[in-house]
Enzyme design. Sequence first.
Site, short mmCIF file in Angstrom:
data_model
loop_
_atom_site.label_atom_id
_atom_site.label_comp_id
_atom_site.label_asym_id
_atom_site.label_seq_id
_atom_site.Cartn_x
_atom_site.Cartn_y
_atom_site.Cartn_z
N PRO A 1 0.82 -1.21 0.00
CA PRO A 1 0.00 0.00 0.00
C PRO A 1 0.86 1.27 0.00
O PRO A 1 1.94 1.29 0.59
CB PRO A 1 -0.78 -0.10 1.32
CG PRO A 1 0.08 -0.95 2.21
CD PRO A 1 0.82 -1.90 1.31
N ARG B 1 -0.92 4.96 -0.86
CA ARG B 1 -1.88 5.98 -0.46
C ARG B 1 -2.46 5.74 0.94
O ARG B 1 -2.50 6.64 1.78
CB ARG B 1 -3.02 6.02 -1.48
CG ARG B 1 -3.99 7.18 -1.30
CD ARG B 1 -5.25 6.99 -2.17
NE ARG B 1 -4.93 6.70 -3.54
CZ ARG B 1 -4.72 7.62 -4.49
NH1 ARG B 1 -4.83 8.89 -4.19
NH2 ARG B 1 -4.41 7.27 -5.72
N ARG C 1 -3.32 16.88 -8.10
CA ARG C 1 -4.39 15.89 -8.25
C ARG C 1 -5.74 16.47 -8.69
O ARG C 1 -6.41 15.87 -9.53
CB ARG C 1 -4.54 15.05 -6.97
CG ARG C 1 -3.29 14.20 -6.69
CD ARG C 1 -3.50 13.19 -5.57
NE ARG C 1 -4.45 12.18 -5.92
CZ ARG C 1 -5.70 12.12 -5.49
NH1 ARG C 1 -6.16 13.05 -4.66
NH2 ARG C 1 -6.50 11.16 -5.88
N TYR D 1 -6.76 14.69 -12.01
CA TYR D 1 -7.77 13.63 -11.86
C TYR D 1 -9.13 14.14 -11.40
O TYR D 1 -9.95 13.34 -10.95
CB TYR D 1 -7.34 12.63 -10.78
CG TYR D 1 -5.98 12.01 -10.84
CD1 TYR D 1 -5.56 11.28 -11.95
CD2 TYR D 1 -5.12 12.09 -9.74
CE1 TYR D 1 -4.32 10.67 -11.96
CE2 TYR D 1 -3.88 11.47 -9.75
CZ TYR D 1 -3.49 10.78 -10.87
OH TYR D 1 -2.27 10.17 -10.88
N CYS E 1 -0.69 30.02 -13.03
CA CYS E 1 -1.25 30.64 -14.23
C CYS E 1 -1.86 29.60 -15.14
O CYS E 1 -1.28 29.20 -16.15
CB CYS E 1 -0.17 31.43 -14.94
SG CYS E 1 0.48 32.69 -13.85
N GLU E 2 -3.02 29.16 -14.76
CA GLU E 2 -3.71 28.07 -15.43
C GLU E 2 -5.14 28.14 -14.91
O GLU E 2 -5.35 28.07 -13.70
CB GLU E 2 -3.01 26.78 -14.96
CG GLU E 2 -3.21 25.50 -15.71
CD GLU E 2 -2.63 25.50 -17.10
OE1 GLU E 2 -3.45 25.33 -18.00
OE2 GLU E 2 -1.40 25.67 -17.29
N TYR F 1 0.82 11.43 -2.95
CA TYR F 1 0.73 11.96 -4.32
C TYR F 1 0.51 13.47 -4.35
O TYR F 1 -0.19 13.98 -5.22
CB TYR F 1 -0.36 11.21 -5.12
CG TYR F 1 -0.15 9.71 -5.12
CD1 TYR F 1 0.95 9.16 -5.78
CD2 TYR F 1 -1.00 8.86 -4.43
CE1 TYR F 1 1.17 7.79 -5.77
CE2 TYR F 1 -0.78 7.49 -4.42
CZ TYR F 1 0.29 6.96 -5.09
OH TYR F 1 0.51 5.61 -5.06
C1 LIG Z 1 1.32 2.71 -7.16
C2 LIG Z 1 1.57 1.30 -6.79
C3 LIG Z 1 1.27 0.86 -5.50
C4 LIG Z 1 0.62 1.73 -4.47
O1 LIG Z 1 -0.65 2.10 -4.83
P1 LIG Z 1 -1.57 2.92 -3.77
O2 LIG Z 1 -2.82 3.13 -4.50
O3 LIG Z 1 -0.86 4.16 -3.45
O4 LIG Z 1 -1.74 2.03 -2.58
C5 LIG Z 1 1.58 -0.45 -5.19
N1 LIG Z 1 2.14 -1.28 -6.10
C6 LIG Z 1 2.43 -0.88 -7.35
C7 LIG Z 1 3.05 -1.83 -8.29
C8 LIG Z 1 2.16 0.42 -7.74
O5 LIG Z 1 2.44 0.80 -8.98
#
Ligand SMILES: *Cc1c(COP(=O)(O)O)cnc(C)c1O
Length: 438
Positions: free
Chosen positions: A289, A291, A328, A332, A359-360, A388
């Site tokens: 993990p 995020r 982000r 996104y 400036c966007e 991120y």
């Molecule tokens: C980005 C990534 C993660 C982490 O993803 P999260 O959404 O931040 O938990 C884990 N493994 C791989 C291979 C990734 O590219």
Amino acid sequence: MSFNQSIRPITMEEKNNHLIIGGCDTVELAKKYGTPLYVIDEATIRGICKEYKQAFAGYKNIKMMYASKALCTSAITRILDDEGFGFDTVSAGEIYTVYKSGVDMSKVLFNGNNKSVSELELALNYKVGRISVDNFYEAELLNDLAEKRGITTDILLRITPGIECHTHNYIQTGQIDSKFGFDLSQVDSIITLILNKYKHLNLRGLHAHIGSQIFELQSYHDEVDILVKEISRINSKFNIKLNEMNIGGGLGVKYTQDDTPPSVIELAKAVTSAMTKYSTEIPTIYIEPGRSIISTSGITLYTIGSSKQIPNGRKYVAIDGGMADNPRPSMYQAKYTAQVANKVMNNDTEIFTIAGRYCESGDILIESIKLPKLEAGDILCVYNTGAYNYSMASNYNRVEKPAMVLVNNSQSDIIVYRETLDDLISHDNIPDRLSKND
Ligand SMILES: *Cc1c(COP(=O)(O)O)cnc(C)c1O
């Protein structure tokens, strides 16, 4: 409640009309370190790490990795190392950061769809534990590099399990048409090559990652199911013994009230229940993990500056940061929640659009949010910016990247210095023929 199900860091309190994080007054932090300021709450990181370890404790072959790309700095690496996590890295820069932070490199995985020769060489020099081979080109390249050194290197195969999870298109990675990994139909050919030709690659298992900001446990269940079946199929077809399965990361977090991520315990149940359906020898599961480990621990403090009322329209207020410190929302359409750090009790509210300073026109941090009436000098606290944000930050508009502060037990320490104007020009060069003769 799992910490990834909270919008705010776990130590967040409200005292004397101010927001407090890790025992530190956010308004004082803004004054002391300036804004924009990334603030990371150590207790939240350690708390979620413990949740992951406890949730998977019943499964004995589990290895926790932290996906460094979410936020990779030396101090953050130290904390995750201290919590017993390994590291999923995706560049020479991340490998170097982890190495310099004193991590046991056997706990490091190197992953990516186009690792360069020099990055692969660095990974071999630093003896990273696993390289996740992404494609045919890389398998041959890595085998050559290992052969030149007279070594064999442990690898996983990155595969695309063909799972569609309902998340933003750009952060979906496990579906069939993805730039990452081998399609399931290509697995037998790559394994045949590894077993017969690429003698310097030692295949240990499979690796997949199905996406990010995932809320559906079924996706994990399906993923594990596919990986286990694939591993047993490979083992019997090729008469080998793969016993590692890296299921990637992806667990979602709560950016706004509308987000309903599952808890870490629910994730662990989905993964381990998919495992127990099989009586085969249980493989080591790696989970990585990013995020969900770091997002909730982070907030960003901004100072409010100018404002603009559109006649009969919305009211913009501008902050001293935006898309360069948090790309982000513009990339996104990501949504964020915020509070006014110095006006937590004020009830006189209004609807605002929080505009960035870049400036966007698309540099809008929050499209519409109800907040106490804002004035220049107020401190805005945006939640869930640990992941991120800094790792995707740029110097767009030639603006210095913010500082990052770690808070814990009423103490605050700089973990990333604010860039200076001289930092901005430090890599510039003026060729002699352009120099000014005066
Ligand atoms: C980005 C990534 C993660 C982490 O993803 P999260 O959404 O931040 O938990 C884990 N493994 C791989 C291979 C990734 O590219």
